[in-house]
Every structure is written in structure tokens, then in C-alpha cells.
Design a protein around this motif. Structure first.
Motif, mmCIF file in Angstrom:
data_model
loop_
_atom_site.group_PDB
_atom_site.id
_atom_site.type_symbol
_atom_site.label_atom_id
_atom_site.label_comp_id
_atom_site.label_asym_id
_atom_site.label_seq_id
_atom_site.Cartn_x
_atom_site.Cartn_y
_atom_site.Cartn_z
ATOM 1 N N ALA A 254 56.218 39.082 55.315
ATOM 2 C CA ALA A 254 55.869 37.966 56.111
ATOM 3 C C ALA A 254 55.770 36.655 55.028
ATOM 4 C CB ALA A 254 54.541 38.262 56.622
ATOM 5 N N GLY A 255 56.123 36.867 53.803
ATOM 6 C CA GLY A 255 56.366 35.751 53.062
ATOM 7 C C GLY A 255 55.282 35.416 51.952
ATOM 8 N N TYR A 256 54.289 36.413 52.128
ATOM 9 C CA TYR A 256 53.045 36.117 50.959
ATOM 10 C C TYR A 256 53.421 36.776 49.710
ATOM 11 C CZ TYR A 256 50.238 35.189 55.164
ATOM 12 O OH TYR A 256 49.686 34.556 56.217
ATOM 13 N N ARG A 257 53.024 36.217 48.487
ATOM 14 C CA ARG A 257 52.883 36.782 47.294
ATOM 15 C C ARG A 257 51.875 37.709 47.077
ATOM 16 N NH1 ARG A 257 53.035 32.875 42.834
ATOM 17 N NH2 ARG A 257 51.692 31.506 44.185
ATOM 18 N N VAL A 258 52.161 39.182 47.366
ATOM 19 C CA VAL A 258 51.023 40.218 47.043
ATOM 20 C C VAL A 258 50.946 40.624 45.907
ATOM 21 C CG1 VAL A 258 50.319 42.010 48.325
ATOM 22 C CG2 VAL A 258 51.529 40.571 49.593
ATOM 23 N N GLU A 259 49.909 41.136 45.497
ATOM 24 C CA GLU A 259 49.417 41.857 44.321
ATOM 25 C C GLU A 259 48.583 43.068 44.904
ATOM 26 O OE1 GLU A 259 48.007 40.193 40.894
ATOM 27 O OE2 GLU A 259 49.298 38.578 40.712
ATOM 28 N N GLU A 260 48.897 44.203 44.545
ATOM 29 C CA GLU A 260 48.169 45.336 44.962
ATOM 30 C C GLU A 260 47.175 45.947 43.689
ATOM 31 O OE1 GLU A 260 50.797 48.065 47.430
ATOM 32 O OE2 GLU A 260 52.279 46.647 46.836
ATOM 33 N N GLU A 261 45.950 46.055 43.895
ATOM 34 C CA GLU A 261 45.133 46.384 42.759
ATOM 35 C C GLU A 261 44.088 47.617 43.152
ATOM 36 O OE1 GLU A 261 43.778 43.209 40.502
ATOM 37 O OE2 GLU A 261 41.702 43.819 40.612
ATOM 38 N N TYR A 262 43.973 48.440 42.108
ATOM 39 C CA TYR A 262 43.101 49.432 42.157
ATOM 40 C C TYR A 262 42.094 49.170 41.109
ATOM 41 C CZ TYR A 262 42.109 54.449 41.943
ATOM 42 O OH TYR A 262 41.630 55.915 42.107
ATOM 43 N N LEU A 263 40.607 49.191 41.633
ATOM 44 C CA LEU A 263 39.663 49.047 40.766
ATOM 45 C C LEU A 263 39.095 50.344 40.208
ATOM 46 C CD1 LEU A 263 37.126 47.405 39.779
ATOM 47 C CD2 LEU A 263 36.309 47.818 41.885
ATOM 48 N N VAL A 264 39.172 50.442 39.137
ATOM 49 C CA VAL A 264 38.760 51.701 38.179
ATOM 50 C C VAL A 264 37.087 51.434 37.813
ATOM 51 C CG1 VAL A 264 39.178 53.057 36.311
ATOM 52 C CG2 VAL A 264 40.950 51.953 37.224
ATOM 53 N N ASN A 265 36.589 52.390 38.724
ATOM 54 C CA ASN A 265 35.117 52.276 38.356
ATOM 55 C C ASN A 265 34.691 52.945 37.095
ATOM 56 O OD1 ASN A 265 34.259 50.707 40.641
ATOM 57 N ND2 ASN A 265 35.218 52.323 41.857
ATOM 58 N N ASP A 266 34.888 52.447 35.968
ATOM 59 C CA ASP A 266 34.473 53.206 34.962
ATOM 60 C C ASP A 266 33.290 53.271 34.253
ATOM 61 O OD1 ASP A 266 35.044 50.491 34.212
ATOM 62 O OD2 ASP A 266 36.312 51.188 32.569
ATOM 63 N N MET A 267 32.288 52.604 34.921
ATOM 64 C CA MET A 267 30.820 52.298 34.480
ATOM 65 C C MET A 267 29.800 53.143 35.402
ATOM 66 S SD MET A 267 30.903 48.440 33.108
ATOM 67 C CE MET A 267 29.208 48.571 32.681
ATOM 68 N N LEU A 268 30.483 54.133 36.406
ATOM 69 C CA LEU A 268 29.588 54.612 37.309
ATOM 70 C C LEU A 268 28.603 55.673 36.573
ATOM 71 C CD1 LEU A 268 31.713 54.688 40.434
ATOM 72 C CD2 LEU A 268 29.644 53.096 40.032
ATOM 73 N N THR A 269 27.647 56.190 36.929
ATOM 74 C CA THR A 269 27.056 57.217 36.457
ATOM 75 C C THR A 269 28.016 58.491 36.978
ATOM 76 O OG1 THR A 269 24.982 56.235 37.275
ATOM 77 C CG2 THR A 269 24.937 58.710 36.885
ATOM 78 N N GLN A 270 28.515 58.726 37.992
ATOM 79 C CA GLN A 270 29.373 59.540 38.393
ATOM 80 C C GLN A 270 30.553 59.932 37.264
ATOM 81 O OE1 GLN A 270 28.485 57.545 40.214
ATOM 82 N NE2 GLN A 270 28.754 58.112 42.415
ATOM 83 N N VAL A 271 31.093 58.823 36.600
ATOM 84 C CA VAL A 271 31.949 58.934 35.417
ATOM 85 C C VAL A 271 31.376 59.556 34.262
ATOM 86 C CG1 VAL A 271 33.561 57.632 33.813
ATOM 87 C CG2 VAL A 271 33.199 56.961 36.358
ATOM 88 N N LYS A 272 29.985 59.174 34.049
ATOM 89 C CA LYS A 272 29.436 60.039 32.779
ATOM 90 C C LYS A 272 29.305 61.297 33.246
ATOM 91 C CE LYS A 272 27.077 55.405 31.576
ATOM 92 N NZ LYS A 272 25.711 55.128 31.180
#
Length: 417
Positions: A156-174
């Protein structure tokens, strides 16, 4: 698009018919073009005459015939006819249709694209699953929705950036890092127990084998009895888990332009620091009960929200505001679209309030709340929890049904693989 062009022809014809006194002097509603229920009636149809007849209390067939007489010739229209009780039917010109084949071949994948977006920058952030295990079938739903939406916006003519947020500070990561280290130590005969709230999946054992094969016993020694594994070990585990996630998404035909790490929001004069200064300057921060609060109640929310706990540790909400500070005020996206799971429903309004507090029009932020669907295999519901040892991964579904079928399945309300 031919559908819109036909709508324009009908609207113009109705306006002209009304000006010449062939139609009652009533407001012209928006013209809707539909596919006829029966193919012998043509390719497209308009029910505008029926709506005008009701408003003007006149015969609908007469209104349809009046509009049809004023429709101007068009290269794509082969025939215009009127059918009871007042439909205007259109049949496309077969020669014009044949010519469209050349246009499709000439434009290739760009065929059908429109300049609606006019190059405005849009960010679509989706999936963003915690990097504590392989993507499961539930993550596949967000991957399919987000990627499909991004593709549509690009067309549709938009300049799109697709992004993945890496939650690397969560308690679950520890907790994941502690679990992985325990499995790694067990490979050397050490009596290490995985945390009570750890991750029991076989994938953790497989990852521990990979690290042992490459690094040997480097992370045994003095780290055997430490409460947390060494930072280098945790980084290796996180990096390898992200590589597996990236590979699984690629197998589904989903790729991201940016993998944004939450940890980059912090540090000297960080995005977090800049965001907090701005909120303070704008009078949206208060301190009470030993904590720092976002005064969201002054912006229409039911209550204030904690930004920094009494321990001095920022909340996830504070990280999210800093993240959107970066999206809007640093990277300058015209529009941001987040695709979240149903469990984040209550987070939407307070984040919009925070965006407004930053001086950004909250309408530029759109949050799509997706609902999980039931995916069955052989009549049995597929499990999706990473805390379960028998989770069905996204890669298993891709391998079983194929990439395209997988994307299609996850766009449906329910599916049986």
C-alpha cells in the motif's frame, strides 16, 4: 482498482442524474460495489438505486435506469444492465481483461500495489516471544498476522520496518540461563539441580550439549556453586536461542529488519534516562511510598502506575515507555503498530497515555490484540506452554504442513493440522 473506478462512475452518474432532475433531491450515500450473488448478472453490481429509492420514496427500477443512462463509457466496462428490484450490474470487457495479463506479467510482484501510504514510515513489532525456548505454535499466530500485515502495508505504499523486541532483561531470561547452566554442569557429572521454576524441555539439554561441544568445561570450575552462571555463558545461551528462533521464523517465511534488545535502553544517558527526564519536565512523574510513579490518573487512567520500584529497579512498564520513546522521538516512525497477545489487553490504555505524555499523538500508536486459536492435531488440542516438557514447537508444525499452509492455518480462527 477497477472496483473503485466503477464506484466513481456510479457516483458521478448519480450526481449528474440528480442535477438534471432524473433523481429525487436526496443526499447521495457512499457508493458500494459488490459481487453479484449469481454470475449471470455480471462481474460487479451496485445497490445505490435501492437506497435512493427508499429515501425518495420512488420506484427503484426507475432510479436504477436513470443512473445507468448517465454512466460514461469506460474501457473496462463491456456492459451495463439493470435488474430487479433495482440493481445496476456491470460486466467487464473481455478484451480489457485479456490485456490485464500483460500488466500482471510486466509488474510482477508489484502488481496491485497502490501509493496509499505515500512513503510514510510504519513500524510493525510482533512475535517478540521471550528468548527462553523455541517458538511454539501460539507464537506462529502472531508471526503470520504480523508478517501478512507488514506485506499488505508495503504493497500500500508505506515504508515498513518489521521488528522483534528481545526481552533480554526479564526474570525469566535469568531463570532460563540458570536452567541451562545446570544442564550443562550435569553433562560433567555435577550434582546440579534445575531451578524449581526452570524450563524442563529437552531443548535445554540439547543446547547444553552444543555449548559443551564448543566450549568444553570452561564454565564449570568456580561457577559450579555460583547462584548465577557467568555472564559469558548467559550471553552464549541467549544468542543461540535467538538463532534458533530466527531460523524457525525464516522457515515460515518471516524475517525481521531489526532485532531490538531491551538491554540497549539502559546505560549512561540511555533512552530510559532521556525518557524519564522528559516525563519529569512535563510534570508526569510523582514520588510516593518510596517508588517513582507515572501520574497516569491525571491523563484519564484509573490509577497511577509504578515506573521505578522502591528497590530502585525500573518496571517493565518503564522499559516499554522508553522503548516507545525510542520508536517515536528517536527513530521517528510516523506510525507504530504492536501486535500483542490477549493477556496484554489491560496494558494498552496506559501505554497510550504514556505516549501522549511524551508529546506524541496517541493515535499514531495502534495495538492489535490477537486472540489465541485452538490448533488440533489428530483431534487433540496442541499444547503451547514453554513450562511444559512436551510443548509442540512452531518448527514441528512447519515441517508437518509446509510453510504456506502453516501461515494460512494461523490466520484462521481455528485449524486442524
Amino acid at each position: 482498482m477497477i472496483k473503485q473506478e466503477i464506484a466513481g462512475l456510479v457516483a458521478e452518474a448519480a450526481q449528474e442524474a440528480r442535477e438534471q432532475g432524473d433523481l429525487p433531491s436526496v443526499a447521495l450515500p457512499e457508493v458500494e460495489i459488490e459481487r453479484p450473488q449469481r454470475p449471470e448478472h455480471g462481474d460487479y453490481a451496485s445497490s445505490l438505486a435501492l437506497r435512493l429509492a427508499r429515501a425518495g420514496r420512488v420506484d427503484s427500477m426507475s432510479v436504477a435506469e436513470s443512473i445507468a443512462r448517465h454512466i460514461k463509457p469506460h474501457a473496462a466496462i463491456g456492459e451495463v444492465s439493470v435488474a430487479a428490484p433495482g440493481f445496476i450490474n456491470f460486466r467487464l470487457n473481455e478484451e480489457w481483461l485479456a490485456q490485464q495479463t500483460e500488466a500482471v506479467l510486466r509488474e510482477g510482484e508489484a502488481y496491485g500495489n497502490v501509493p496509499l501510504g505515500e512513503g510514510r514510515r510504519v513500524q510493525v513489532e510482533y512475535v517478540s516471544a521471550n528468548p527462553t525456548g523455541p517458538l511454539h505454535v501460539g507464537n506462529g499466530r502472531w508471526a503470520s498476522i504480523g508478517s501478512t500485515l507488514a506485506n499488505a502495508l508495503k504493497a500500500a505504499g508505506y515504508r515498513v520496518e518489521e521488528e522483534y523486541l528481545v526481552n533480554d532483561m526479564l526474570t525469566q531470561v535469568k531463570i532460563f540461563a540458570r536452567t541451562l547452566h545446570a544442564r550443562y554442569l550435569q553433562l560433567f557429572g555435577k550434582d546440579a539441580e534445575i531451578p524449581a521454576d526452570g524450563y524442563p524441555g529437552e531443548y535445554v539439554i540439547d543446547l547444553a550439549h552444543e555449548i559443551r561441544d564448543e566450549y568444553g568445561d570452561r564454565f564449570v570450575g568456580p561457577y559450579e556453586f555460583a547462584p548465577d552462571p557467568p555472564p559469558e555463558f548467559s550471553d552464549i545461551g541467549l544468542r543461540r536461542m535467538l538463532e534458533k528462533i530466527r531460523d524457525d521464523l525464516a522457515a515460515m517465511g518471516v524475517t525481521f529488519d531489526v532485532w531490538f534488545r531491551e538491554s540497549t535502553l539502559y546505560g549512561p544517558d540511555s533512552r530510559y534516562d532521556q525518557m524519564m527526564r522528559l516525563l519529569r519536565e512535563r510534570g508526569h512523574v510523582t514520588e510516593k511510598e518510596g517508588a517513582v510513579w507515572f501520574a497516569s490518573s491525571e491523563l484519564g487512567e484509573d490509577k497511577d502506575n509504578v515506573l521505578v520500584r522502591s528497590t530502585g529497579v525500573p518496571t517493565y512498564f518503564a522499559s516499554d515507555i522508553a522503548y516507545h520513546y525510542d520508536k517515536f522521538l528517536i527513530r521517528g516512525f510516523d506510525r507504530v503498530i504492536n501486535i500483542w497477545g490477549a493477556d496484554h489487553q489491560g496494558h494498552v490504555s496506559r501505554l497510550k497515555a504514556a505516549v501522549s505524555a511524551l508529546g506524541v499523538d496517541p493515535s499514531r500508536l495502534e495495538v492489535i490484540i490477537g486472540q489465541l486459536v485452538t490448533l488440533k492435531r489428530g483431534g487433540e488440542v496442541v499444547r503451547i506452554s514453554k513450562r511444559s516438557g512436551d510443548i509442540v514447537t512452531l518448527r514441528e508444525v512447519i515441517d508437518e504442513v509446509g510453510r504456506d499452509a502453516c501461515r494460512f492455518l494461523f490466520l484462521m480462527r481455528s485449524a486442524d493440522a
